[in-house]
Design a protein around this motif. Structure first.
Motif, PDB file in Angstrom:
ATOM      1  N   GLY A 214       0.609   7.182  -3.350  1.00  0.00           N
ATOM      2  CA  GLY A 214       0.741   7.390  -1.915  1.00  0.00           C
ATOM      3  C   GLY A 214       1.216   6.127  -1.223  1.00  0.00           C
ATOM      4  N   ARG A 215       0.522   5.707  -0.168  1.00  0.00           N
ATOM      5  CA  ARG A 215       1.017   4.606   0.661  1.00  0.00           C
ATOM      6  C   ARG A 215      -0.145   3.796   1.231  1.00  0.00           C
ATOM      7  NH1 ARG A 215       1.961   4.505   6.353  1.00  0.00           N
ATOM      8  NH2 ARG A 215       3.555   2.989   7.006  1.00  0.00           N
ATOM      9  N   ILE A 216       0.045   2.464   1.235  1.00  0.00           N
ATOM     10  CA  ILE A 216      -0.818   1.551   1.983  1.00  0.00           C
ATOM     11  C   ILE A 216       0.104   0.644   2.781  1.00  0.00           C
ATOM     12  CG2 ILE A 216      -2.420  -0.388   1.855  1.00  0.00           C
ATOM     13  CD1 ILE A 216      -3.706   0.840  -0.523  1.00  0.00           C
TER      14      ILE A 216
ATOM     15  N   ILE B  93       3.910   0.327  -0.893  1.00  0.00           N
ATOM     16  CA  ILE B  93       3.032  -0.715  -0.358  1.00  0.00           C
ATOM     17  C   ILE B  93       3.903  -1.607   0.513  1.00  0.00           C
ATOM     18  CG2 ILE B  93       1.477  -2.633  -0.890  1.00  0.00           C
ATOM     19  CD1 ILE B  93       0.958  -1.325  -3.610  1.00  0.00           C
ATOM     20  N   GLU B  94       3.623  -1.646   1.820  1.00  0.00           N
ATOM     21  CA  GLU B  94       4.484  -2.399   2.722  1.00  0.00           C
ATOM     22  C   GLU B  94       3.665  -3.102   3.803  1.00  0.00           C
ATOM     23  OE1 GLU B  94       7.282   0.315   4.448  1.00  0.00           O
ATOM     24  OE2 GLU B  94       5.762   1.829   4.897  1.00  0.00           O
ATOM     25  N   ASN B  95       4.106  -4.321   4.089  1.00  0.00           N
ATOM     26  CA  ASN B  95       3.459  -5.144   5.105  1.00  0.00           C
ATOM     27  C   ASN B  95       1.951  -5.260   4.848  1.00  0.00           C
ATOM     28  OD1 ASN B  95       3.371  -6.791   7.397  1.00  0.00           O
ATOM     29  ND2 ASN B  95       2.973  -5.062   8.759  1.00  0.00           N
ATOM     30  N   VAL B  96       1.618  -5.611   3.623  1.00  0.00           N
ATOM     31  CA  VAL B  96       0.231  -5.853   3.234  1.00  0.00           C
ATOM     32  C   VAL B  96       0.092  -7.335   2.924  1.00  0.00           C
ATOM     33  CG1 VAL B  96      -1.555  -5.385   1.522  1.00  0.00           C
ATOM     34  CG2 VAL B  96      -0.121  -3.525   2.365  1.00  0.00           C
ATOM     35  N   ASN B  97      -0.900  -7.972   3.532  1.00  0.00           N
ATOM     36  CA  ASN B  97      -1.076  -9.413   3.384  1.00  0.00           C
ATOM     37  C   ASN B  97      -2.481  -9.730   2.896  1.00  0.00           C
ATOM     38  OD1 ASN B  97       1.557 -10.177   4.735  1.00  0.00           O
ATOM     39  ND2 ASN B  97       0.584  -9.010   6.379  1.00  0.00           N
ATOM     40  N   ILE B  98      -2.548 -10.699   1.990  1.00  0.00           N
ATOM     41  CA  ILE B  98      -3.832 -11.156   1.450  1.00  0.00           C
ATOM     42  C   ILE B  98      -3.949 -12.647   1.719  1.00  0.00           C
ATOM     43  CG2 ILE B  98      -5.227 -11.460  -0.624  1.00  0.00           C
ATOM     44  CD1 ILE B  98      -3.672  -9.078  -1.830  1.00  0.00           C
ATOM     45  N   THR B  99      -5.038 -13.059   2.374  1.00  0.00           N
ATOM     46  CA  THR B  99      -5.282 -14.466   2.647  1.00  0.00           C
ATOM     47  C   THR B  99      -6.639 -14.869   2.080  1.00  0.00           C
ATOM     48  OG1 THR B  99      -6.323 -14.047   4.807  1.00  0.00           O
ATOM     49  CG2 THR B  99      -3.936 -14.332   4.775  1.00  0.00           C
ATOM     50  N   GLY B 100      -6.714 -16.059   1.486  1.00  0.00           N
ATOM     51  CA  GLY B 100      -7.976 -16.560   0.966  1.00  0.00           C
ATOM     52  C   GLY B 100      -8.564 -15.715  -0.136  1.00  0.00           C
TER      53      GLY B 100
END
Length: 282
Positions: free
Chosen positions: A69-71, A103-110
């Protein structure tokens, strides 16, 4: 509750309407059923989920688990996934397995991703295994440690193994440390196994792997997908401790059918177990 809404043969739609802090909560992957189609479309509306902590014993340890699907449009702030089971199971922050997914415009920080036992679990912050999918405009920052010893580990800072997929405009800033003699490890993508494209992507950080390991690279460790395209990509990372078939940018490109590498560049200190190859490599 999201998990309980999924149903075989259907796609269910979810929308995040506020930031959520999961501090002190143990998260179980939304979907751990790989035998049936259970579609999920998750729209984050540019909100963030903070302090995601995934159970160390969960199959497909990650936020989504097995994603079809989509996230989109979501930030994961300070997520932690620590997998301790002694079995071969994909591990990630966003989706352990992305199959026919967007999967679009997903960001992971720290982010923190630890695989602590000596098992063969593929791993990557965005997805450990990507098949038939499109990933775009994503970013990753964090640390990844893996203790697995395997013939084909398939570990990357952002993606473990990529099959028949398109990845574009993604960035990684991940320090990757491999503590066992393992093959196919990288700072960004572990391996490409079937025709795929990686365009306008970049990675920084560092990769430290065992001198007894094989197929290691700052950007991609192993490319075996015929007709794949690697274009306009950069890697600025220190790469050290490598065994044979290793490189600052790529470890090994092995397909006999037209892998195209165009306008890719590496900067950094590259050191292998072979003293004759130590130094800064382009």
């Amino acid at each position: 509750a999201m998990s309980s809404q999924l149903e075989a043969g259907y796609t269910k739609y979810f929308e995040l309407l506020a930031d959520i802090d999961l501090q002190g909560e143990a998260w179980a992957p939304i979907n751990t059923d790989a035998t049936a189609f259970k579609g999920m479309n998750f729209e984050g509306n540019n909100h963030k989920i903070s302090n995601l902590t995934v159970s160390s014993s969960a199959d497909y340890a990650s936020f989504a688990g097995h994603l079809t699907g989509r996230i989109a449009n979501i930030t994961f702030e300070n997520p932690k996934v620590e997998y301790t089971q002694s079995k071969n199971m994909q591990v990630a922050v966003v989706a352990a397995v992305a199959n026919d997914a967007v999967i679009e415009n997903v960001n992971i920080t720290g982010g923190v991703l630890n695989v602590t036992q000596s098992q063969t679990s593929p791993a990557g912050f965005i997805a450990a295994q990507v098949t038939g999918s499109t990933v775009s405009n994503c970013s990753v920052a964090g640390t990844l440690r893996h203790a697995g010893a395997a013939a084909e580990l398939n570990v990357g800072g952002a993606f473990g193994q990529v099959n028949s997929s398109a990845i574009s405009n993604c960035t990684g800033a991940v320090d990757v440390t491999i503590t066992a003699a393992s093959r196919v490890v990288s700072g960004f993508i572990g391996s490409i196994r079937s025709e795929s494209s990686v365009i306008d992507c970049s990675s920084t950080g560092k990769l430290v792997a065992s001198a007894e390991g094989r197929y290691s690279g700052g950007f991609i460790a192993y490319v075996a997908g015929a007709n794949s395209v690697l274009k306009n990509c950069t890697c600025k990372a220190d790469v050290s401790g490598m065994g044979d078939n290793s490189g600052g940018m790529f470890g090994s490109i092995r397909s006999s059918k037209g892998v195209r590498v165009e306008n890719c560049h590496y900067e950094g200190n590259f050191t292998t177990a072979d003293a004759s190859r130590k130094g800064s490599q382009g």
